[in-house]
Design an enzyme around this catalytic site. Structure first.
Site: not given
Ligand code: PSU
Ligand code: MN
Length: 311
Positions: A144, A88, A26, A108, A161
């Site tokens: 995701d 993003k 990604e 993702v 995380k």
């Molecule tokens: N968690 C991490 N590192 C990352 C991401 C999440 O530890 O880089 C990134 C990934 O691209 C994931 C995105 O798909 O953040 C999720 O964002 P959101 O919670 O806005 O869907």
């Protein structure tokens, strides 16, 4: 396959034609997940790690309106330098960025979509998005998770995380029929640490066993992907207390500053990086390399099952 918006890098196109293993990577992790220049160095090292382990890397992004499976060095450098200034892109954003001829880094969810369009079944990253802490109020659930429910790509990650609520994330995945596999562990890894208090659905101890489960799922046309959770190597795991403290502070800062929507995850990632300093960045880099290795091996075994006569 005809998709007027999709461009395959020549190496990726060749591997797919010949039935060789390919691993998707990604680009939001490059633009929003790590600081420059380590983000670019890491992206290039991860590609190299995939090659060294017998597969072809396909880093995914949208470049000037084109959905790309496989980037050039210059394109990776551009995304890394632009950092948070690049859009993003998650599922909802893809057609708008494409129609505008714009450039975006894929999460993702959107990386899975473009990988599936290209015919790539294995994807390596760091951590997935999930159900955020406090989601009972904020409704903040990463796209995701829905993507994992519908798009046939196996995502190799180091768990998630603790900016997320891991228990609710697992509940959500269960409801949507997404299996969570622990590679050589019964525990869901928590990104910087090798385990957590949560169990995975299946412990599998080899890349071949993982590939067999993928093959079974998709040969019977079950929709959706799976999470392959690969613990950070022991030598790079971090003390839990330091991470927990940083995450608590980051969450408080986000709340105080009224951060929400798609800004939430990048804000928390950047804040945790700042608060834990160079140690967490080093750990982050190592776990992504470790995931690239496992993904290349899974892709190799999966490919062998698609075309048994050739092996
Ligand atoms: N968690 C991490 N590192 C990352 C991401 C999440 O530890 O880089 C990134 C990934 O691209 C994931 C995105 O798909 O953040 C999720 O964002 P959101 O919670 O806005 O869907
Ligand atoms: Mn969100």
């Amino acid at each position: 396959m005809t998709n007027p918006y999709l461009d395959l890098h020549p190496d990726v196109a060749e591997a797919l034609t010949l039935g060789r293993p390919v691993v998707a990577l990604e680009s939001t992790i490059i633009s929003h997940g790590m600081p420059y220049p380590q983000n670019v160095e890491t992206a290039l090292r991860v590609e190299e790690e995939v090659r060294l382990n017998g597969a072809v890397p396909a880093t995914i992004a949208i470049i000037r309106g084109r959905l790309k499976a496989g980037l050039t060095r210059d394109e990776i450098e551009q995304l890394g330098q632009a950092g948070g200034d690049v859009v993003k892109v998650s599922r909802r954003d893809i057609p708008f960025i494409a129609a505008a001829g714009a450039t975006g880094a894929t999460t993702v969810a959107s990386t899975m979509i473009i990988a599936a369009m290209a015919g790539i079944r294995v994807f390596a990253t760091g951590g997935i998005g999930g159900v955020h802490r406090g989601a009972q109020q904020s409704f903040d659930v990463s796209a995701d998770l829905q993507e994992l429910a519908q798009t046939p790509v196996a995502v190799v990650c180091a768990g998630a995380k603790s900016i997320l609520d891991l228990r609710l994330t697992l509940e959500y995945l269960e409801t949507h029929g997404v299996p969570v596999v622990g590679y050589q562990t019964p525990w869901l890894p928590e990104f910087f640490t090798r385990d957590s208090e949560h169990r995975v659905d299946y412990r599998l101890d080899s890349a071949e066993a993982i590939a067999r489960a993928m093959h079974a799922k998709w040969a019977m046309n079950l929709p959706g992907g799976m999470v392959i959770a690969n613990p950070i190597p022991e030598a790079f795991a971090m003390p839990r207390a330091a991470i927990d403290a940083a995450v608590e502070t980051a969450l408080r800062d986000a709340e105080r500053q009224g951060i929400g929507g798609k800004e939430s995850t990048p804000f928390l990632l950047a804040r945790v990086n700042e608060l834990t300093g160079g140690d967490s960045l080093a750990a982050n880099i190592q776990l992504v390399l470790n995931n690239a290795r496992l993904a290349a091996s899974v892709a190799t075994h999966y490919q062998a099952l698609q075309n048994p006569a050739a092996h």
